[in-house]
Design an enzyme around this catalytic site. Sequence first.
Site, short mmCIF file in Angstrom:
data_model
loop_
_atom_site.label_atom_id
_atom_site.label_comp_id
_atom_site.label_asym_id
_atom_site.label_seq_id
_atom_site.Cartn_x
_atom_site.Cartn_y
_atom_site.Cartn_z
N GLY A 117 3.30 27.45 76.19
CA GLY A 117 2.94 27.34 74.79
C GLY A 117 3.41 26.05 74.16
O GLY A 117 2.67 25.39 73.43
N THR A 118 4.66 25.67 74.45
CA THR A 118 5.17 24.45 73.86
C THR A 118 4.49 23.21 74.44
O THR A 118 4.32 22.21 73.75
CB THR A 118 6.70 24.34 74.04
OG1 THR A 118 7.05 24.65 75.39
CG2 THR A 118 7.42 25.28 73.10
N SER A 131 9.90 29.10 72.85
CA SER A 131 8.97 29.01 73.98
C SER A 131 7.78 29.90 73.67
O SER A 131 7.94 31.06 73.30
CB SER A 131 9.64 29.48 75.27
OG SER A 131 8.67 29.80 76.25
N GLY A 132 6.58 29.35 73.84
CA GLY A 132 5.38 30.14 73.57
C GLY A 132 5.19 31.26 74.57
O GLY A 132 4.94 32.42 74.19
N SER A 133 5.29 30.98 75.88
CA SER A 133 5.07 32.02 76.88
C SER A 133 6.13 33.11 76.78
O SER A 133 5.82 34.31 76.90
CB SER A 133 5.04 31.42 78.29
OG SER A 133 6.26 30.79 78.60
#
Length: 345
Positions: A259-260, A91-93
Amino acid sequence: MSRQYALRLMDTHAGGDVSRIVTSGIKELPGDTVRAQMVYLRDEADDLRRLLLEEPYGIPEMSVDLIVPPSDPRAAAGYIIMEVMGYPIYSGSNTICTATAVLEAGIVDKIEGVQHFMLEAPAGLVQIEARVENGVVEAITCEGLPSYIDTFDARIDVPGIGEITYHVAYSGGFYALVDATELGFELVASEERRLAETAHAIVEAIRADRLFSHYSLGDVGPLPFLHFMGPVDNPADGFYRSRSATYVHPGVICRSTTGTGTSARLALMNHRGQIGPGDRLETVSLRNTRFIGEFVARDHAEGHDVVNNTITGKSHVIANSEIIANADDPMITHLTLGGVVDERR
Protein backbone atom coordinates in the site's frame (compact mmCIF):
# COMPACT_ATOMS: atom_id res chain seq x y z
CA MET A 1 9.16 -27.77 33.99
CA SER A 2 10.30 -24.89 31.77
CA ARG A 3 8.26 -21.76 31.33
CA GLN A 4 5.94 -21.67 28.32
CA TYR A 5 4.44 -18.67 26.60
CA ALA A 6 1.34 -18.82 24.38
CA LEU A 7 0.17 -16.47 21.63
CA ARG A 8 -3.05 -16.63 19.64
CA LEU A 9 -2.60 -15.75 15.98
CA MET A 10 -4.73 -15.17 12.93
CA ASP A 11 -2.58 -15.49 9.82
CA THR A 12 -3.79 -13.49 6.85
CA HIS A 13 -2.44 -12.33 3.52
CA ALA A 14 -3.13 -9.38 1.25
CA GLY A 15 -1.73 -9.66 -2.25
CA GLY A 16 0.50 -12.52 -1.06
CA ASP A 17 2.12 -10.72 1.88
CA VAL A 18 1.44 -12.71 5.06
CA SER A 19 0.51 -10.68 8.14
CA ARG A 20 0.36 -12.52 11.46
CA ILE A 21 -2.29 -10.85 13.59
CA VAL A 22 -1.61 -11.36 17.31
CA THR A 23 -5.03 -11.38 18.95
CA SER A 24 -4.14 -12.41 22.51
CA GLY A 25 -1.35 -13.49 24.84
CA ILE A 26 0.36 -10.10 25.28
CA LYS A 27 0.53 -8.23 28.57
CA GLU A 28 -0.60 -4.62 28.75
CA LEU A 29 2.22 -2.55 27.28
CA PRO A 30 3.53 0.71 28.77
CA GLY A 31 2.54 3.87 26.90
CA ASP A 32 -0.56 6.03 26.71
CA THR A 33 -0.77 5.90 22.89
CA VAL A 34 -0.32 3.19 20.28
CA ARG A 35 2.76 5.07 19.07
CA ALA A 36 4.24 5.05 22.59
CA GLN A 37 3.58 1.31 22.92
CA MET A 38 5.32 0.76 19.59
CA VAL A 39 8.34 2.69 20.84
CA TYR A 40 8.41 0.54 23.97
CA LEU A 41 8.45 -2.67 21.92
CA ARG A 42 11.09 -1.27 19.59
CA ASP A 43 13.41 -0.04 22.33
CA GLU A 44 12.76 -2.43 25.22
CA ALA A 45 11.06 -5.61 23.97
CA ASP A 46 12.07 -6.31 20.37
CA ASP A 47 12.22 -10.04 21.18
CA LEU A 48 8.52 -10.39 20.34
CA ARG A 49 9.11 -9.24 16.77
CA ARG A 50 12.11 -11.53 16.44
CA LEU A 51 10.17 -14.53 17.83
CA LEU A 52 7.45 -14.22 15.23
CA LEU A 53 9.64 -13.37 12.21
CA GLU A 54 12.59 -15.71 12.78
CA GLU A 55 12.97 -19.49 12.82
CA PRO A 56 11.37 -21.69 13.97
CA TYR A 57 8.12 -19.68 14.07
CA GLY A 58 8.34 -17.39 11.07
CA ILE A 59 10.35 -16.03 8.17
CA PRO A 60 11.51 -12.47 7.41
CA GLU A 61 9.07 -12.16 4.50
CA MET A 62 6.15 -12.11 6.98
CA SER A 63 4.81 -9.14 8.91
CA VAL A 64 3.27 -9.05 12.38
CA ASP A 65 0.37 -6.90 13.56
CA LEU A 66 -0.19 -6.80 17.31
CA ILE A 67 -3.72 -5.84 18.35
CA VAL A 68 -3.64 -3.44 21.31
CA PRO A 69 -6.26 -1.24 23.00
CA PRO A 70 -6.66 2.09 21.18
CA SER A 71 -5.87 5.31 22.99
CA ASP A 72 -8.46 7.19 20.92
CA PRO A 73 -12.03 6.16 21.83
CA ARG A 74 -13.14 6.60 18.23
CA ALA A 75 -11.01 3.62 17.15
CA ALA A 76 -12.24 0.05 17.36
CA ALA A 77 -8.72 -1.28 17.97
CA GLY A 78 -5.09 -0.29 17.87
CA TYR A 79 -2.35 -2.19 16.06
CA ILE A 80 1.44 -2.17 16.03
CA ILE A 81 3.22 -3.21 12.82
CA MET A 82 6.42 -5.27 12.96
CA GLU A 83 8.55 -6.16 9.94
CA VAL A 84 12.06 -7.35 9.17
CA MET A 85 13.16 -3.70 8.89
CA GLY A 86 11.68 -2.80 12.26
CA TYR A 87 8.52 -0.89 13.19
CA PRO A 88 6.92 1.13 10.38
CA ILE A 89 4.34 3.58 11.65
CA TYR A 90 2.00 2.63 8.81
CA SER A 91 1.50 -0.03 6.13
CA GLY A 92 -1.32 -0.46 3.65
CA SER A 93 -1.17 -4.26 3.36
CA ASN A 94 -0.89 -4.68 7.14
CA THR A 95 -3.86 -2.34 7.64
CA ILE A 96 -5.94 -4.29 5.10
CA CYS A 97 -5.07 -7.52 6.93
CA THR A 98 -5.72 -6.08 10.40
CA ALA A 99 -9.06 -4.60 9.33
CA THR A 100 -10.11 -8.00 7.96
CA ALA A 101 -8.93 -9.75 11.13
CA VAL A 102 -10.88 -7.51 13.53
CA LEU A 103 -14.01 -8.27 11.50
CA GLU A 104 -13.36 -12.02 11.38
CA ALA A 105 -12.45 -12.16 15.09
CA GLY A 106 -15.61 -10.27 16.10
CA ILE A 107 -13.74 -7.27 17.51
CA VAL A 108 -15.83 -5.26 15.05
CA ASP A 109 -19.26 -6.61 14.13
CA LYS A 110 -19.35 -7.77 10.51
CA ILE A 111 -22.27 -6.12 8.71
CA GLU A 112 -23.46 -7.12 5.25
CA GLY A 113 -22.79 -4.40 2.67
CA VAL A 114 -20.47 -1.44 3.21
CA GLN A 115 -19.46 -0.39 6.72
CA HIS A 116 -17.03 2.11 8.18
CA PHE A 117 -14.88 2.11 11.32
CA MET A 118 -11.52 3.39 12.50
CA LEU A 119 -8.31 1.74 13.63
CA GLU A 120 -5.41 3.38 15.43
CA ALA A 121 -1.97 2.80 13.93
CA PRO A 122 1.25 4.24 15.36
CA ALA A 123 0.77 6.93 12.70
CA GLY A 124 -2.67 7.84 14.10
CA LEU A 125 -6.30 7.18 13.26
CA VAL A 126 -7.05 5.31 10.02
CA GLN A 127 -10.45 5.37 8.32
CA ILE A 128 -11.56 1.92 7.12
CA GLU A 129 -14.27 1.01 4.62
CA ALA A 130 -15.14 -2.69 4.48
CA ARG A 131 -17.30 -4.33 1.82
CA VAL A 132 -18.91 -7.58 2.98
CA GLU A 133 -20.81 -9.87 0.60
CA ASN A 134 -22.47 -13.09 1.80
CA GLY A 135 -20.47 -12.90 5.01
CA VAL A 136 -17.12 -12.59 3.20
CA VAL A 137 -14.90 -9.50 3.51
CA GLU A 138 -14.45 -8.83 -0.21
CA ALA A 139 -12.54 -5.55 -0.02
CA ILE A 140 -10.94 -3.16 2.44
CA THR A 141 -10.28 0.47 1.58
CA CYS A 142 -7.99 2.29 3.98
CA GLU A 143 -6.49 5.73 4.13
CA GLY A 144 -2.93 5.98 2.91
CA LEU A 145 -0.70 8.44 4.71
CA PRO A 146 -0.31 11.85 3.05
CA SER A 147 2.46 11.26 0.51
CA TYR A 148 4.93 13.59 -1.14
CA ILE A 149 8.13 13.69 -3.17
CA ASP A 150 11.23 14.51 -1.15
CA THR A 151 13.80 14.05 -3.93
CA PHE A 152 13.28 14.11 -7.70
CA ASP A 153 15.67 12.97 -10.44
CA ALA A 154 18.69 12.34 -8.21
CA ARG A 155 21.62 10.32 -9.52
CA ILE A 156 24.01 8.02 -7.69
CA ASP A 157 26.75 5.58 -8.64
CA VAL A 158 25.93 2.09 -7.33
CA PRO A 159 28.78 -0.45 -7.06
CA GLY A 160 28.25 -3.30 -9.52
CA ILE A 161 25.43 -1.48 -11.30
CA GLY A 162 26.66 1.95 -12.35
CA GLU A 163 24.98 5.33 -12.25
CA ILE A 164 21.21 5.27 -11.78
CA THR A 165 18.41 7.83 -11.49
CA TYR A 166 16.15 7.63 -8.46
CA HIS A 167 13.43 9.61 -6.70
CA VAL A 168 12.46 9.50 -3.03
CA ALA A 169 8.89 9.68 -1.76
CA TYR A 170 7.47 9.59 1.76
CA SER A 171 4.28 7.54 2.13
CA GLY A 172 4.56 6.06 5.63
CA GLY A 173 8.29 5.46 5.20
CA PHE A 174 10.82 6.84 2.76
CA TYR A 175 10.85 5.03 -0.59
CA ALA A 176 13.47 5.11 -3.31
CA LEU A 177 11.63 4.91 -6.65
CA VAL A 178 13.50 3.51 -9.66
CA ASP A 179 12.51 2.72 -13.25
CA ALA A 180 12.56 -1.07 -13.64
CA THR A 181 12.92 -0.96 -17.43
CA GLU A 182 16.07 1.18 -17.23
CA LEU A 183 17.59 -1.53 -15.04
CA GLY A 184 16.60 -4.31 -17.43
CA PHE A 185 13.67 -5.76 -15.48
CA GLU A 186 10.23 -6.84 -16.75
CA LEU A 187 8.95 -7.34 -13.18
CA VAL A 188 8.09 -11.03 -13.40
CA ALA A 189 8.46 -13.67 -10.66
CA SER A 190 11.61 -15.24 -12.14
CA GLU A 191 13.46 -11.96 -11.50
CA GLU A 192 12.75 -11.87 -7.75
CA ARG A 193 16.23 -12.81 -6.53
CA ARG A 194 17.97 -10.41 -8.90
CA LEU A 195 15.53 -7.64 -7.96
CA ALA A 196 16.39 -8.15 -4.27
CA GLU A 197 20.14 -8.07 -4.97
CA THR A 198 19.81 -4.94 -7.12
CA ALA A 199 17.62 -3.15 -4.58
CA HIS A 200 19.98 -4.05 -1.75
CA ALA A 201 22.90 -2.46 -3.60
CA ILE A 202 20.92 0.70 -4.43
CA VAL A 203 19.57 1.17 -0.90
CA GLU A 204 23.03 0.63 0.61
CA ALA A 205 24.48 3.24 -1.75
CA ILE A 206 21.78 5.80 -0.96
CA ARG A 207 22.08 5.15 2.79
CA ALA A 208 25.82 5.76 2.61
CA ASP A 209 25.25 8.98 0.68
CA ARG A 210 22.50 10.75 2.61
CA LEU A 211 19.71 10.73 5.19
CA PHE A 212 16.09 11.85 4.88
CA SER A 213 13.93 13.91 7.22
CA HIS A 214 10.14 14.23 7.21
CA TYR A 215 8.82 17.80 7.30
CA SER A 216 6.92 17.21 10.56
CA LEU A 217 8.21 13.89 11.95
CA GLY A 218 11.89 14.75 11.54
CA ASP A 219 14.40 11.90 11.43
CA VAL A 220 12.57 8.59 10.86
CA GLY A 221 15.67 6.47 10.36
CA PRO A 222 17.67 5.30 7.33
CA LEU A 223 16.01 4.56 3.99
CA PRO A 224 14.04 1.29 4.42
CA PHE A 225 12.21 0.75 1.10
CA LEU A 226 12.69 0.71 -2.67
CA HIS A 227 9.94 0.49 -5.28
CA PHE A 228 10.57 -0.77 -8.81
CA MET A 229 8.26 0.94 -11.32
CA GLY A 230 7.13 -0.67 -14.56
CA PRO A 231 5.64 1.19 -17.55
CA VAL A 232 2.27 2.86 -16.92
CA ASP A 233 -0.75 1.92 -19.06
CA ASN A 234 -3.97 3.93 -19.26
CA PRO A 235 -6.72 1.37 -19.98
CA ALA A 236 -9.59 3.74 -19.09
CA ASP A 237 -10.21 7.40 -18.43
CA GLY A 238 -8.76 8.27 -15.02
CA PHE A 239 -7.50 4.71 -14.49
CA TYR A 240 -3.84 3.68 -14.74
CA ARG A 241 -2.02 0.37 -14.32
CA SER A 242 1.62 -0.51 -13.74
CA ARG A 243 3.63 -3.60 -12.85
CA SER A 244 5.52 -2.90 -9.63
CA ALA A 245 7.67 -4.51 -6.94
CA THR A 246 8.53 -3.30 -3.44
CA TYR A 247 11.76 -4.17 -1.62
CA VAL A 248 12.16 -4.04 2.19
CA HIS A 249 15.72 -3.68 3.48
CA PRO A 250 17.46 -5.97 4.10
CA GLY A 251 16.73 -8.56 1.43
CA VAL A 252 12.94 -8.94 1.09
CA ILE A 253 10.87 -8.51 -2.07
CA CYS A 254 7.23 -8.20 -1.04
CA ARG A 255 4.65 -10.54 -2.56
CA SER A 256 2.25 -7.62 -3.02
CA THR A 257 3.00 -4.19 -4.48
CA THR A 258 2.35 -2.80 -0.95
CA GLY A 259 0.00 0.00 0.00
CA THR A 260 2.72 2.47 0.88
CA GLY A 261 4.55 1.64 -2.35
CA THR A 262 1.37 2.41 -4.28
CA SER A 263 0.94 5.67 -2.37
CA ALA A 264 4.53 6.60 -3.23
CA ARG A 265 3.77 6.02 -6.91
CA LEU A 266 0.75 8.33 -6.69
CA ALA A 267 2.97 11.03 -5.20
CA LEU A 268 5.47 10.70 -8.06
CA MET A 269 2.77 10.72 -10.75
CA ASN A 270 1.31 13.85 -9.17
CA HIS A 271 4.75 15.48 -9.09
CA ARG A 272 5.10 14.75 -12.81
CA GLY A 273 1.64 16.13 -13.58
CA GLN A 274 0.40 12.75 -14.82
CA ILE A 275 -2.66 12.35 -12.56
CA GLY A 276 -5.09 14.40 -10.52
CA PRO A 277 -7.71 14.01 -7.80
CA GLY A 278 -10.17 11.23 -8.58
CA ASP A 279 -7.69 9.22 -10.66
CA ARG A 280 -6.74 5.67 -9.68
CA LEU A 281 -3.62 3.57 -10.10
CA GLU A 282 -3.66 -0.23 -10.06
CA THR A 283 -0.27 -1.70 -9.16
CA VAL A 284 0.38 -5.30 -10.25
CA SER A 285 2.88 -7.50 -8.38
CA LEU A 286 5.32 -10.17 -9.53
CA ARG A 287 2.57 -12.68 -8.66
CA ASN A 288 -0.12 -10.68 -10.48
CA THR A 289 -1.87 -9.61 -7.26
CA ARG A 290 -3.19 -6.07 -7.25
CA PHE A 291 -3.85 -3.03 -5.08
CA ILE A 292 -5.67 0.09 -6.22
CA GLY A 293 -4.58 3.51 -5.03
CA GLU A 294 -6.92 6.46 -5.45
CA PHE A 295 -5.75 10.07 -5.53
CA VAL A 296 -8.32 11.66 -3.22
CA ALA A 297 -7.09 15.24 -2.92
CA ARG A 298 -4.04 17.45 -3.24
CA ASP A 299 -2.73 19.43 -0.29
CA HIS A 300 0.34 21.53 0.54
CA ALA A 301 2.55 21.24 3.62
CA GLU A 302 5.91 22.83 4.36
CA GLY A 303 6.56 23.50 0.68
CA HIS A 304 5.53 20.03 -0.49
CA ASP A 305 2.67 18.96 -2.77
CA VAL A 306 0.99 16.29 -0.67
CA VAL A 307 -1.26 13.56 -2.09
CA ASN A 308 -4.11 12.36 0.13
CA ASN A 309 -5.00 8.86 -0.99
CA THR A 310 -6.69 5.55 -0.26
CA ILE A 311 -5.61 1.97 -0.90
CA THR A 312 -8.02 -0.86 -1.74
CA GLY A 313 -7.25 -4.57 -1.58
CA LYS A 314 -8.51 -7.89 -0.26
CA SER A 315 -7.15 -9.98 2.59
CA HIS A 316 -7.65 -13.71 3.08
CA VAL A 317 -7.57 -15.52 6.41
CA ILE A 318 -5.28 -18.53 6.02
CA ALA A 319 -4.91 -19.88 9.59
CA ASN A 320 -5.99 -19.55 13.19
CA SER A 321 -3.45 -20.96 15.62
CA GLU A 322 -1.78 -20.87 19.01
CA ILE A 323 1.99 -20.94 19.15
CA ILE A 324 3.88 -22.12 22.22
CA ALA A 325 7.32 -20.70 23.02
CA ASN A 326 9.32 -22.84 25.44
CA ALA A 327 11.92 -21.01 27.51
CA ASP A 328 14.36 -23.94 27.26
CA ASP A 329 14.07 -24.29 23.47
CA PRO A 330 17.63 -23.83 22.13
CA MET A 331 16.20 -22.06 19.06
CA ILE A 332 14.82 -19.22 21.20
CA THR A 333 16.95 -19.11 24.34
CA HIS A 334 18.44 -15.81 23.16
CA LEU A 335 15.01 -14.20 23.54
CA THR A 336 13.47 -12.74 26.70
CA LEU A 337 9.67 -12.81 26.47
CA GLY A 338 8.55 -12.58 30.09
CA GLY A 339 8.12 -8.81 29.98
CA VAL A 340 5.49 -8.80 27.24
CA VAL A 341 4.10 -12.33 26.73
CA ASP A 342 1.78 -13.99 29.24
CA GLU A 343 3.11 -17.20 30.74
CA ARG A 344 0.96 -20.19 29.85
CA ARG A 345 -1.20 -21.43 32.68
